[in-house]
Design an enzyme around this catalytic site. Structure first.
Site, PDB file in Angstrom:
ATOM      1  N   CYS A  16      17.335 -16.016 -22.894  1.00 40.42           N
ATOM      2  CA  CYS A  16      16.964 -16.235 -21.589  1.00 40.42           C
ATOM      3  C   CYS A  16      15.289 -16.338 -21.337  1.00 40.42           C
ATOM      4  CB  CYS A  16      17.377 -14.981 -20.682  1.00 40.42           C
ATOM      5  SG  CYS A  16      17.114 -15.280 -18.975  1.00 40.42           S
ATOM      6  N   ASP A  46       0.877  -1.180   0.017  1.00 39.36           N
ATOM      7  CA  ASP A  46       0.175   0.044  -0.011  1.00 39.36           C
ATOM      8  C   ASP A  46       0.838   1.286  -0.074  1.00 39.36           C
ATOM      9  OD1 ASP A  46      -1.993  -1.895   0.179  1.00 39.36           O
ATOM     10  OD2 ASP A  46      -2.781  -1.325   2.149  1.00 39.36           O
ATOM     11  N   LYS A 103      -2.011   7.842   8.637  1.00 40.39           N
ATOM     12  CA  LYS A 103      -1.651   6.443   8.268  1.00 40.39           C
ATOM     13  C   LYS A 103      -0.271   6.059   9.598  1.00 40.39           C
ATOM     14  CE  LYS A 103      -3.526   4.938   4.675  1.00 40.39           C
ATOM     15  NZ  LYS A 103      -2.828   4.293   3.566  1.00 40.39           N
ATOM     16  N   TYR A 153       2.353   2.002  -3.114  1.00 42.47           N
ATOM     17  CA  TYR A 153       1.172   2.270  -4.169  1.00 42.47           C
ATOM     18  C   TYR A 153       0.862   3.827  -3.747  1.00 42.47           C
ATOM     19  CZ  TYR A 153      -3.433   3.273  -6.028  1.00 42.47           C
ATOM     20  OH  TYR A 153      -4.570   3.355  -6.475  1.00 42.47           O
ATOM     21  N   ASP A 154       1.052   4.238  -2.576  1.00 44.06           N
ATOM     22  CA  ASP A 154       0.589   5.666  -1.815  1.00 44.06           C
ATOM     23  C   ASP A 154       1.805   6.538  -2.595  1.00 44.06           C
ATOM     24  OD1 ASP A 154      -1.415   5.106  -0.675  1.00 44.06           O
ATOM     25  OD2 ASP A 154      -0.585   5.013   1.400  1.00 44.06           O
ATOM     26  N   LYS A 175      -9.089   3.151  10.896  1.00 44.18           N
ATOM     27  CA  LYS A 175      -9.305   2.982   9.681  1.00 44.18           C
ATOM     28  C   LYS A 175      -8.959   1.373   9.645  1.00 44.18           C
ATOM     29  CE  LYS A 175      -7.596   4.264   4.954  1.00 44.18           C
ATOM     30  NZ  LYS A 175      -7.487   3.268   4.426  1.00 44.18           N
TER      31      LYS A 175
HETATM   32 ZN    ZN Z   1      19.205 -15.341 -18.344  1.00 39.27          ZN
END
Ligand code: ZN
Length: 723
Positions: free
Chosen positions: A466, A51, A350, A54-55, A137
């Protein structure tokens, strides 16, 4: 006004720190990252980032939009809450009143600023008290319950704030959600907003049950049980969301979900004049609200409420991640209104980082899609900040050295509101044990893994071979700047790759042999297959520079590829020299004093990093195979740069600001065609600056240096007159 006031100080700083093109790119990237994070979090209940991360993305996006308002995107994440519900098996519900999200604060000062903004907005004196409610919250899933004549008629998730999912049948199994509101003053229509959540103990039991079920399933089928492959919920929030958003409400019925109310949406009338009156009224009708809900009269009381709730957090049976404040007077809420997607009258404060100790059991090295080797610590599972953490990224080789971690060490883990879980200390560092040996070969493909000078990241040099990198490389190969093959989109590549049809770029040119197989796939018709195959055939004689760029060799971007091809004309000629210039292990290429090396670095625009990257590329046997294979399918004609007579021949041109009739790449290509050199930054060597709207610091610098400045129309005129 609220956010602008705090952000306007940040704006110009960013604007001068980064250029506009960079900002536009970053905004594009942020929009994509945030959109993906929203989808994983809300629609799939399987977040990849915390979170807090994200914030941080959301905040960065807002800062950039403030610094470059004209660059704000139409799909800006600032205008979105949650995710679109397209693709959900549940039917859609349009919210009569939009479901909002909250702005965040992380410090007492930010809370004080919030109160100050409220005061200024309402023109209140400093003495006038601003009463606010405070409540914990809860980390759950927002839900709206619509009651008509007191009866529950519909329940919906938040979705994107405008349109959510119908979960009426699912909430019928949540005991906290009463089917009927009983008591005084129940409005004709009233939408209760609140949070569906799962308690910590129920979450742990659910994950255990999922594990046991998977084990029993594997045993019944005589398969080897792989614990790592069992899909468990990452945290109680995801467990609640995954349990509620079930097409089959019988599944929801088996999951012990809870609910509490914290607000309301559409209402035929609002039973009270303040937040706390209405919340108490909702409670009187039979719906639970937070036991810690309270009214605070001053900022001091608000911050005290925060401390009390924060300190009591470990003893709660459920996860909370902060404290929510709301201006109590509803007439003030009305006047304060909203900005973007959040109300001006509410704020989420928060909680800070939490720490825990655990054992680092092993270190695995994973290969990312760009070839980067990332060490991942496998931990003895530990609860930090309400989440069971079993893995932690150790970032890179340097970070491992900094912490001195080895398998078996006891480490301190931190999970904060604004960062992903991370190892912050190694408690058994002093114990005598061998240091962790960071691999020098890719664990996926066995190619050499190297860190370039001055870089901390170790990368696999296997590129096209790869498996971890292949699909990304293929997507790059067909992208617009490279081979530009229409009809071969990302999803098609993923699907073809999964079927084993695209091992390397050359396979694209062999797709015609699979015409019938492609036709048999979902969504393909004769015409679309023919179009795709025609688009592929159309690139049998591709531009050599685009082909070189498409190979995704490190440091060989579109411009570098053109610079190289201008000198070599054919790809085999380039390869011969690049191989000769390659340094043997333990030798510095430059120290070889090879003619090939000297010749390569003497090319305009080519530096040692490019030469070394080319050498590394051709040094890998796989890459040579891929290259030979590809050149057996395509035949790029000798590369010629057609330049035309123009007034800017031999001059250095810089483009800045927003170009309206062409892309930056096109502008640069035009400059090259006119025999000019397109540079990225202004210097004394610059002859001409082409400035579009929004050109900032570069314009100033050009004026200081006395450089000629023209606009886009002026440039177009030069291009036209050159014929
Ligand atoms: Zn590789």
């Amino acid at each position: 006004m609220t956010s602008t006031e705090t952000r306007s100080e940040i704006g110009p700083e960013i604007a001068s720190a980064i250029g506009e093109a960079e900002a536009a790119n970053e905004l594009m990237r942020l929009a994509r990252q945030i959109k993906r994070a929203n989808r994983l979090y809300h629609a799939e209940d399987a977040p990849e980032i915390s979170d807090a991360e994200y914030d941080a993305l959301v905040r960065r996006n807002a800062e950039l939009e403030l610094a470059f308002p004209h660059l704000a995107r139409s799909d800006s994440p600032s205008n979105q809450v949650g995710h679109e519900v397209a693709g959900s098996p549940l039917s859609k519900v349009t919210h009569e009143v939009r479901m909002m999200s909250l702005d965040n604060a992380f410090t007492d000062e930010e809370v004080a600023e919030f109160v100050g903004r409220v005061r200024r907005f309402l023109s209140l004196s400093a003495e006038e008290p601003v009463a606010m409610t405070a409540e914990d919250k809860i980390d759950g899933l927002s839900c709206s319950l619509r009651y008509e004549k007191g009866r529950l008629v519909r329940a919906a998730t938040r979705g994107d704030g405008m349109v959510g999912e119908d979960v009426t049948a699912n909430v019928a199994h949540i005991a906290d959600v009463v089917q009927e509101l009983k008591g005084e003053d129940v409005p004709e229509v009233f939408e209760v907003r609140g949070e569906v959540y799962m308690e910590k103990a129920a979450f742990a039991a659910l994950n255990e049950a999922l594990m046991a079920e998977a084990r029993a399933h594997a045993e019944a089928r005589g398969e080897v049980f792989d614990e790592g492959k069992v899909r468990q919920f990452a945290n109680p929030r995801n467990a609640a969301a995954g349990s509620l958003r079930q097409k089959d409400a019988a599944v929801t019925a088996k999951r012990p979900l809870r609910f509490w109310a914290h607000g309301w949406g559409a209402a035929s009338h609002v039973p009270g004049a303040s937040q706390h009156e209405v919340i108490r009224r909702i409670e009187s009708w039979g719906l639970p609200v937070s036991p810690q809900f309270r009214l605070c009269h001053t900022l001091e009381e608000v911050l005290e409420a925060y401390r009390v709730i924060r300190d009591g957090r470990p003893g709660l049976p459920f996860e909370i991640d902060g404290v929510v404040y709301k201006v109590d007077r509803l007439d003030w809420q009305q006047r304060l209104g909203f900005v973007a997607k959040a109300p001006r009258w509410a704020m989420a404060h928060k909680f800070p980082a939490e720490r825990a100790e655990t054992v680092l059991e092993s270190i695995d090295v994973q290969v990312g899609r760009t070839g980067k080797l990332t060490p991942v610590g496998r931990l003895k599972p530990v609860l930090v900040g309400g989440v069971t953490v079993t893995n932690v990224t150790l970032h890179n080789r340097d970070e491992i050295a900094r912490l001195g971690v080895r398998p078996g060490d006891r480490v301190v883990l931190q999970r904060a509101g604004d960062v992903i879980p991370q190892v912050v200390d190694n408690l058994t560092r002093a114990e005598e044990r061998a240091a962790f040996h960071f691999p020098d070969h890719c664990p996926e493909c066995g190619s050499e893994a190297v860190a370039e000078e001055g870089e901390v990241d170790v990368r696999c040099t296997g590129g096209l071979i790869c498996p971890a990198q292949r699909t990304e490389r293929l997507k790059h190969f067909v992208s617009r700047g490279a081979l530009d093959i229409d009809g071969l989109g990302e999803r098609t590549i993923d699907e073809f790759f999964a079927r084993g049809w695209l091992e390397s770029p050359a396979d694209i040119f062999r797709l015609r042999k699979r015409r019938d197989e492609i036709l048999a796939l979902d969504g393909w018709k004769d015409k679309s297959v023919d179009n795709l195959l025609a688009a592929v055939e159309n690139k049998r004689a591709p531009d050599a520079a685009r082909l070189l760029f498409g190979l995704g060799i490190r440091h060989v971007g579109a411009v570098t590829a053109r610079d190289l091809m201008k000198r070599f004309e054919t790809l085999p000629a380039l390869r011969v020299l690049a191989e000769q210039a390659h340094a043997k292990e333990g030798e510095e290429a430059a120290a070889l004093g090879s003619e090939a090396y000297a010749e390569l670095v003497s090319i305009d625009g080519i530096g040692p990093a490019v030469v070394e990257a080319l050498g590394d590329f051709f040094h890998e046997e796989h890459n040579r195979q891929v290259w030979d294979d590809l050149l057996s399918e395509v035949a790029p004609p000798p590369y010629v740069v057609e330049t035309v007579e123009s007034v800017v021949a031999g001059k250095t041109v810089v483009f800045t600001g927003k170009l309206e009739t062409m892309s930056r790449d096109e502008a640069k290509a035009q400059a090259e065609r006119l025999g000019a050199k397109a540079a990225g930054s202004i210097s004394a060597k610059t002859d001409l600056l082409v400035a579009g709207p929004g050109a900032g610091s570069k314009l100033k610098k050009a004026a200081e240096l006395g450089i000629e400045v023209i606009d886009e129309a002026g440039w177009a005129e030069i291009v036209r007159s050159a014929g």
